[in-house]
Design a protein around this motif. Sequence first.
Motif, PDB file in Angstrom:
ATOM      1  N   GLY A  60       0.652  -1.495   0.207  1.00  0.00           N
ATOM      2  CA  GLY A  60      -0.355  -0.112  -0.076  1.00  0.00           C
ATOM      3  C   GLY A  60       0.965   1.260   0.468  1.00  0.00           C
ATOM      4  O   GLY A  60       0.174   2.110   0.278  1.00  0.00           O
ATOM      5  N   GLY A  61       1.760   1.277   0.316  1.00  0.00           N
ATOM      6  CA  GLY A  61       3.163   2.090  -0.100  1.00  0.00           C
ATOM      7  C   GLY A  61       3.799   2.381   1.367  1.00  0.00           C
ATOM      8  O   GLY A  61       4.516   3.938   1.688  1.00  0.00           O
ATOM      9  N   ASP A  62       2.626   2.675   2.477  1.00  0.00           N
ATOM     10  CA  ASP A  62       3.367   2.334   3.500  1.00  0.00           C
ATOM     11  C   ASP A  62       5.257   1.726   3.546  1.00  0.00           C
ATOM     12  O   ASP A  62       5.348   0.916   3.238  1.00  0.00           O
ATOM     13  N   TYR A  63       5.218   1.776   5.105  1.00  0.00           N
ATOM     14  CA  TYR A  63       6.648   1.800   5.735  1.00  0.00           C
ATOM     15  C   TYR A  63       6.641   0.595   7.141  1.00  0.00           C
ATOM     16  O   TYR A  63       6.168   1.905   7.742  1.00  0.00           O
ATOM     17  N   SER A  64       6.689   0.001   7.012  1.00  0.00           N
ATOM     18  CA  SER A  64       7.345  -0.594   8.290  1.00  0.00           C
ATOM     19  C   SER A  64       8.750  -0.993   9.503  1.00  0.00           C
ATOM     20  O   SER A  64       9.055  -1.982   8.036  1.00  0.00           O
ATOM     21  N   PRO A  65       9.582  -0.935  10.046  1.00  0.00           N
ATOM     22  CA  PRO A  65      10.675  -0.942  10.856  1.00  0.00           C
ATOM     23  C   PRO A  65      10.210  -2.527  10.617  1.00  0.00           C
ATOM     24  O   PRO A  65      11.819  -3.211  10.294  1.00  0.00           O
ATOM     25  N   VAL A  66       9.202  -3.242  11.126  1.00  0.00           N
ATOM     26  CA  VAL A  66       9.444  -5.140  11.644  1.00  0.00           C
ATOM     27  C   VAL A  66       9.789  -5.235  10.307  1.00  0.00           C
ATOM     28  O   VAL A  66      10.568  -6.571   9.340  1.00  0.00           O
ATOM     29  N   VAL A  67       9.211  -5.000   8.983  1.00  0.00           N
ATOM     30  CA  VAL A  67       8.880  -5.274   7.759  1.00  0.00           C
ATOM     31  C   VAL A  67      10.302  -5.548   6.909  1.00  0.00           C
ATOM     32  O   VAL A  67      11.070  -6.413   6.330  1.00  0.00           O
ATOM     33  N   ALA A  68      10.926  -4.233   7.055  1.00  0.00           N
ATOM     34  CA  ALA A  68      11.814  -3.793   6.031  1.00  0.00           C
ATOM     35  C   ALA A  68      13.523  -4.719   6.532  1.00  0.00           C
ATOM     36  O   ALA A  68      13.856  -4.907   6.219  1.00  0.00           O
ATOM     37  N   ASP A  69      12.981  -4.857   8.594  1.00  0.00           N
ATOM     38  CA  ASP A  69      14.131  -5.597   9.198  1.00  0.00           C
ATOM     39  C   ASP A  69      14.671  -6.900   8.846  1.00  0.00           C
ATOM     40  O   ASP A  69      15.501  -7.645   8.043  1.00  0.00           O
ATOM     41  N   GLY A  70      12.645  -7.339   8.316  1.00  0.00           N
ATOM     42  CA  GLY A  70      13.048  -9.184   8.471  1.00  0.00           C
ATOM     43  C   GLY A  70      13.715  -8.931   6.655  1.00  0.00           C
ATOM     44  O   GLY A  70      13.880 -10.253   5.921  1.00  0.00           O
ATOM     45  N   ALA A  71      12.993  -8.147   5.791  1.00  0.00           N
ATOM     46  CA  ALA A  71      13.698  -8.193   4.497  1.00  0.00           C
ATOM     47  C   ALA A  71      15.530  -8.269   4.066  1.00  0.00           C
ATOM     48  O   ALA A  71      15.451  -8.185   3.196  1.00  0.00           O
ATOM     49  N   TYR A  72      15.906  -6.888   4.681  1.00  0.00           N
ATOM     50  CA  TYR A  72      17.317  -6.908   4.553  1.00  0.00           C
ATOM     51  C   TYR A  72      17.799  -8.090   5.422  1.00  0.00           C
ATOM     52  O   TYR A  72      18.472  -8.182   5.132  1.00  0.00           O
ATOM     53  N   ARG A 195      -1.392  -8.149  13.777  1.00  0.00           N
ATOM     54  CA  ARG A 195      -1.782  -7.704  13.466  1.00  0.00           C
ATOM     55  C   ARG A 195      -2.980  -6.478  13.978  1.00  0.00           C
ATOM     56  O   ARG A 195      -3.884  -7.062  14.427  1.00  0.00           O
ATOM     57  N   PRO A 196      -2.823  -6.070  15.454  1.00  0.00           N
ATOM     58  CA  PRO A 196      -3.487  -4.856  15.910  1.00  0.00           C
ATOM     59  C   PRO A 196      -4.626  -3.941  15.106  1.00  0.00           C
ATOM     60  O   PRO A 196      -3.745  -3.576  14.880  1.00  0.00           O
ATOM     61  N   VAL A 197      -5.571  -3.570  16.486  1.00  0.00           N
ATOM     62  CA  VAL A 197      -6.380  -2.043  15.138  1.00  0.00           C
ATOM     63  C   VAL A 197      -5.627  -1.508  16.763  1.00  0.00           C
ATOM     64  O   VAL A 197      -6.005  -1.208  18.313  1.00  0.00           O
ATOM     65  N   LEU A 198      -5.463  -0.056  16.753  1.00  0.00           N
ATOM     66  CA  LEU A 198      -5.204   0.969  17.613  1.00  0.00           C
ATOM     67  C   LEU A 198      -6.666   1.534  17.397  1.00  0.00           C
ATOM     68  O   LEU A 198      -7.170   2.752  16.444  1.00  0.00           O
ATOM     69  N   VAL A 199      -6.917   1.826  18.110  1.00  0.00           N
ATOM     70  CA  VAL A 199      -8.576   2.745  19.214  1.00  0.00           C
ATOM     71  C   VAL A 199      -7.863   3.543  19.982  1.00  0.00           C
ATOM     72  O   VAL A 199      -7.780   3.620  20.684  1.00  0.00           O
ATOM     73  N   LEU A 200      -8.655   4.898  19.530  1.00  0.00           N
ATOM     74  CA  LEU A 200      -8.266   6.253  20.638  1.00  0.00           C
ATOM     75  C   LEU A 200      -9.990   6.366  20.691  1.00  0.00           C
ATOM     76  O   LEU A 200     -10.776   6.304  19.878  1.00  0.00           O
ATOM     77  N   HIS A 201     -10.000   6.952  21.843  1.00  0.00           N
ATOM     78  CA  HIS A 201     -11.493   7.094  22.098  1.00  0.00           C
ATOM     79  C   HIS A 201     -11.919   8.180  23.132  1.00  0.00           C
ATOM     80  O   HIS A 201     -10.692   9.084  24.770  1.00  0.00           O
ATOM     81  N   ASN A 214       0.960  -1.978  11.269  1.00  0.00           N
ATOM     82  CA  ASN A 214       1.891  -3.074  11.283  1.00  0.00           C
ATOM     83  C   ASN A 214       2.232  -4.568  11.849  1.00  0.00           C
ATOM     84  O   ASN A 214       2.423  -5.364  11.535  1.00  0.00           O
ATOM     85  N   GLY A 215       2.309  -3.479  13.005  1.00  0.00           N
ATOM     86  CA  GLY A 215       2.618  -5.082  13.826  1.00  0.00           C
ATOM     87  C   GLY A 215       2.430  -4.279  15.201  1.00  0.00           C
ATOM     88  O   GLY A 215       1.964  -3.248  15.516  1.00  0.00           O
ATOM     89  N   LYS A 216       2.968  -4.735  16.449  1.00  0.00           N
ATOM     90  CA  LYS A 216       2.539  -4.178  17.601  1.00  0.00           C
ATOM     91  C   LYS A 216       3.498  -3.223  18.640  1.00  0.00           C
ATOM     92  O   LYS A 216       4.234  -3.805  19.298  1.00  0.00           O
ATOM     93  N   THR A 217       4.852  -3.440  17.266  1.00  0.00           N
ATOM     94  CA  THR A 217       6.272  -1.994  18.125  1.00  0.00           C
ATOM     95  C   THR A 217       6.141  -0.833  18.358  1.00  0.00           C
ATOM     96  O   THR A 217       4.413  -0.625  17.945  1.00  0.00           O
ATOM     97  N   ALA A 218       6.631  -0.552  19.075  1.00  0.00           N
ATOM     98  CA  ALA A 218       6.499   0.860  19.739  1.00  0.00           C
ATOM     99  C   ALA A 218       6.812   2.166  19.069  1.00  0.00           C
ATOM    100  O   ALA A 218       5.629   2.703  18.677  1.00  0.00           O
ATOM    101  N   ASP A 294      -6.104  -9.742   8.198  1.00  0.00           N
ATOM    102  CA  ASP A 294      -6.386  -9.414   6.817  1.00  0.00           C
ATOM    103  C   ASP A 294      -7.700  -9.487   5.735  1.00  0.00           C
ATOM    104  O   ASP A 294      -7.187  -8.811   4.929  1.00  0.00           O
ATOM    105  N   THR A 295      -7.754  -9.676   6.214  1.00  0.00           N
ATOM    106  CA  THR A 295      -9.557 -10.106   5.493  1.00  0.00           C
ATOM    107  C   THR A 295     -10.447  -8.697   5.327  1.00  0.00           C
ATOM    108  O   THR A 295     -10.760  -8.254   4.318  1.00  0.00           O
TER     109      THR A 295
END
Length: 338
Positions: A60-72, A195-201, A214-218, A294-295
């Motif tokens: 989708g064009g976004d950037y995930s540090p975890v995915v980038a680390d895995g790809a590296y 893969r979580p959903v961030l909820v703000l109330h 994309n992940g649960k890292t800080a 993911d669905t």
Amino acid sequence: MVSRPFGSVAMSCYEHLSSAERERIAILLAAGHSKAGIAKTLGRSRSTISRELERNALPGGDYSPVVADGAYIERRRRDAVLESDGRLRQFVIERLSEGWSPEQVAGWLKNGAEPKLRVLATETIYAFVYRASQKAEELWRYLLRRRRTRRPMRARRSRDTIKNRRSIHDRPAEVEDRRQVGHWEADLVICKRARPVLVLHERKTRVTLATRLNGKTAAETIAAMTAVFRRVAPGLRSSVTFDNDTAFARHRLLDDLFGMSTWFCDAYASWQKGGVENANGRLRRWLPRWLDLDTLSEADLQDAIVSLNTTPRKCLGFITPFQCLLQELGKDVRIRFS
């Protein structure tokens, strides 16, 4: 000798981006920084940042540090020494099967008892035993403890994983009694996959916002949170209350970017942020625990949020959270469903 202009960097001095740098890239992107600005902040060349973002971009064009680390790691992966040297591999496996420990095998080789075989480190043998490509051979059965998976080699993690946290008991009265708009509670909703959903109330108007992570890292959590709050009017950005999930460890960035105060509940006392917990319960109608996120499309998630915010609430005098928020902004809006 060929001289180089001052400030030039030879390719031999190049260092690959670290995991920490990739986390900072994600945070700075969410904060709206340009590639040039990120490069200047990290002390890297602009081409390094551009290459990183282009090479490791998500579909989708976004950037995930975890995915980038895995790809590296995948790109850098090479066959282990024990996989490329058949004779050495056979020697190590035979010694392990005879009850030798990896340390004993490494020590024997280091003493020069096998001049035709190269020296190995103990850690190299352990890594070989637990390498994914060796799982079928179950070499771990030869080890003394016979553990299927290896325990991480690190000291016990400090319990104080969230720095500069302030207790919810220090929260001002105008936040506590919901007199003032702009005070939020945050939480993560977990379904079938990690893969979580961030909820703000929002505490006073009961308006709820949500976005997928994309992940649960800080780093990923704060990147998504700053992206959401950037679209919120400044007058509605005063504070956020969290539980003690380490996904919220980068909370100080909210103060740096928006001047928002952050507060933390007591340990195991999520009920102290009851507003977002209630919202999570209502969201479960659309996000049951068995759902594979993911669905679920982003449009479907936002449809659920709109439904939540256009449902009248007894605590608001049976008007909707959207209406209540607009009233706080000086707008009187009537909603009809027929």
